[in-house]
Design a protein around this motif. Structure first.
Motif, PDB file in Angstrom:
ATOM      1  N   SER A   1      -0.615   5.585   2.671  1.00  0.00           N
ATOM      2  CA  SER A   1      -1.979   5.283   2.236  1.00  0.00           C
ATOM      3  C   SER A   1      -2.992   5.621   3.321  1.00  0.00           C
ATOM      4  CB  SER A   1      -2.099   3.800   1.874  1.00  0.00           C
ATOM      5  OG  SER A   1      -3.429   3.487   1.547  1.00  0.00           O
ATOM      6  N   SER A   2      -4.079   6.268   2.933  1.00  0.00           N
ATOM      7  CA  SER A   2      -5.126   6.641   3.890  1.00  0.00           C
ATOM      8  C   SER A   2      -5.818   5.420   4.485  1.00  0.00           C
ATOM      9  CB  SER A   2      -6.167   7.538   3.201  1.00  0.00           C
ATOM     10  OG  SER A   2      -6.749   6.854   2.088  1.00  0.00           O
ATOM     11  N   LEU A   3      -5.791   4.293   3.770  1.00  0.00           N
ATOM     12  CA  LEU A   3      -6.453   3.078   4.253  1.00  0.00           C
ATOM     13  C   LEU A   3      -5.828   2.580   5.556  1.00  0.00           C
ATOM     14  CD1 LEU A   3      -8.638   0.961   3.562  1.00  0.00           C
ATOM     15  CD2 LEU A   3      -6.893  -0.309   2.306  1.00  0.00           C
TER      16      LEU A   3
ATOM     17  N   ASN B   1      -9.296  -1.999  -3.929  1.00  0.00           N
ATOM     18  CA  ASN B   1     -10.029  -0.751  -4.204  1.00  0.00           C
ATOM     19  C   ASN B   1      -9.165   0.477  -3.923  1.00  0.00           C
ATOM     20  OD1 ASN B   1     -12.355  -2.133  -4.977  1.00  0.00           O
ATOM     21  ND2 ASN B   1     -13.177  -2.181  -2.898  1.00  0.00           N
ATOM     22  N   GLN B   2      -8.356   0.415  -2.872  1.00  0.00           N
ATOM     23  CA  GLN B   2      -7.497   1.546  -2.542  1.00  0.00           C
ATOM     24  C   GLN B   2      -6.418   1.735  -3.599  1.00  0.00           C
ATOM     25  OE1 GLN B   2      -8.175   3.500  -0.041  1.00  0.00           O
ATOM     26  NE2 GLN B   2      -6.403   4.874  -0.256  1.00  0.00           N
TER      27      GLN B   2
ATOM     28  N   ARG C   1     -10.362  -4.503   0.025  1.00  0.00           N
ATOM     29  CA  ARG C   1     -10.141  -3.112   0.428  1.00  0.00           C
ATOM     30  C   ARG C   1      -8.812  -2.591  -0.119  1.00  0.00           C
ATOM     31  NH1 ARG C   1     -11.818  -2.555   6.680  1.00  0.00           N
ATOM     32  NH2 ARG C   1     -11.517  -0.356   6.165  1.00  0.00           N
ATOM     33  N   VAL C   2      -7.802  -3.443  -0.093  1.00  0.00           N
ATOM     34  CA  VAL C   2      -6.501  -3.056  -0.661  1.00  0.00           C
ATOM     35  C   VAL C   2      -6.632  -2.845  -2.170  1.00  0.00           C
ATOM     36  CG1 VAL C   2      -4.159  -3.887  -1.154  1.00  0.00           C
ATOM     37  CG2 VAL C   2      -5.129  -4.176   1.140  1.00  0.00           C
TER      38      VAL C   2
ATOM     39  N   LEU D   1       0.801  -1.221   0.000  1.00  0.00           N
ATOM     40  CA  LEU D   1       0.000   0.000   0.000  1.00  0.00           C
ATOM     41  C   LEU D   1       0.839   1.280   0.000  1.00  0.00           C
ATOM     42  CD1 LEU D   1      -2.940  -0.730   2.476  1.00  0.00           C
ATOM     43  CD2 LEU D   1      -3.122  -0.212   0.038  1.00  0.00           C
TER      44      LEU D   1
ATOM     45  N   ILE E   1      -7.916   3.466  -6.505  1.00  0.00           N
ATOM     46  CA  ILE E   1      -8.133   4.913  -6.266  1.00  0.00           C
ATOM     47  C   ILE E   1      -6.821   5.679  -6.415  1.00  0.00           C
ATOM     48  CG2 ILE E   1      -8.679   6.606  -4.454  1.00  0.00           C
ATOM     49  CD1 ILE E   1     -10.704   4.518  -3.371  1.00  0.00           C
ATOM     50  N   GLU E   2      -5.759   5.090  -5.897  1.00  0.00           N
ATOM     51  CA  GLU E   2      -4.470   5.802  -5.858  1.00  0.00           C
ATOM     52  C   GLU E   2      -3.675   5.681  -7.164  1.00  0.00           C
ATOM     53  OE1 GLU E   2      -2.541   4.260  -2.399  1.00  0.00           O
ATOM     54  OE2 GLU E   2      -3.905   5.225  -1.010  1.00  0.00           O
TER      55      GLU E   2
ATOM     56  N   ASP F   1      -7.479   2.825   9.171  1.00  0.00           N
ATOM     57  CA  ASP F   1      -8.577   1.972   9.627  1.00  0.00           C
ATOM     58  C   ASP F   1      -8.133   1.097  10.801  1.00  0.00           C
ATOM     59  OD1 ASP F   1     -10.368  -0.489   9.618  1.00  0.00           O
ATOM     60  OD2 ASP F   1     -11.369   0.757   8.130  1.00  0.00           O
TER      61      ASP F   1
END
Length: 263
Positions: free
Chosen positions: A228-230, A257-258, A254-255, A224, A261-262, A233
């Motif tokens: 990473s903003s994830l 999808n992140q 979730r990884v 990540l 996005i990035e 969590d």
């Protein structure tokens, strides 16, 4: 008849106890009526109990001395002895694309590699049984939270139901191994798709467990990135051994999808 001398470089430990051999052979009965592939038959101690099951049986053996012995002692196997390295075989050719049960007294030095190969052919192998090091068997059957729970546990349990059947003491082998052994059975579950990117799933599992003492926040940074903003969590406060297979699938999504996005 001249017996085969066990070869250390091949990880050979020949089972002497016929009752245990019979019990191992009987583990294949969980999935009847389909062919059987035995890995590392050696002098056929397990083979002799598989033959009466009246199922198509093939054996794969790398050791030329063992192959010669099997040809002499088990002439009915003549056309079904494969002298090859199991790890290099194309298993979809073994029974012309038919599913089969995988079994054996597996060479201890490559048992984990054998099961990773099984996973590559999981749609052809509805059942895998056999004997391995007790420590490896415990890892495969381990549950979340256990010290032995790890990469093998998750990758196998994602696709197979695992049964730790019984422990085998060193004294029933020639030569005796330095560790205890165990017999396990893995039977395909109903999962046909994990519901996530399978390559990323493997990468997430392996990356996090390679630093299993760290929290996910730290161990997953190679995938990540540290910013990473994830990572904020609360899930990332956990260590990898605390997550079930289902939670690893959720984490993978979730990884995924992140990263999208990035990117």
């Amino acid at each position: 008849m001249q017996k085969v001398k066990p070869k250390k470089f091949l990880g050979q430990h020949f089972l002497k106890d016929l009752k245990i051999a019979q019990n191992i052979a009987d583990t294949v009965d969980a999935v009847p009526d389909i062919p059987i592939l035995e890995v590392g038959p050696g002098m056929g101690v397990l083979t002799q109990f598989l033959l009466p099951k009246k199922r198509l049986l093939k054996v794969v053996e790398l050791d030329y001395e063992s192959v010669d012995y099997l040809r002499r002692e088990y002439p009915e196997l003549e056309d079904h002895i494969i002298q090859d390295d199991f790890l290099k075989m194309h298993l979809n050719r073994t029974f012309d694309g038919q599913p089969f049960v995988l079994t054996g007294n597996y060479p201890y030095n490559i048992s984990s590699q054998i099961f990773f190969k099984m996973l590559d052919y999981k749609n052809l192998i509805p059942c895998c049984t056999g004997m391995i090091q007790k420590e490896v068997a415990e890892r495969i059957a381990a549950k979340p939270g256990s010290k032995t729970y790890g990469i093998l546990s998750i990758l196998i349990q994602a696709w197979y139901n695992v049964e730790y059947l019984f422990t085998v003491e060193p004294g029933v082998f020639n030569p005796p191994p330095k560790v205890k052994s165990a017999v396990i059975r893995m039977t395909r579950n109903d999962v046909t798709t994990l519901g996530c990117d399978e390559a990323l799933f493997k990468r997430v599992v392996k990356t996090t467990f390679n630093q299993r003492r760290k929290t996910l926040r730290n161990s997953i940074k190679p995938i990540l990135g540290k910013d990473s903003s994830l990572l904020q969590d609360e899930l990332f406060n956990k260590r990898p051994e605390q997550l079930s297979v289902e939670q690893f699938i959720e984490l993978t999504n979730r990884v995924f999808n992140q990263l999208k996005i990035e990117s």
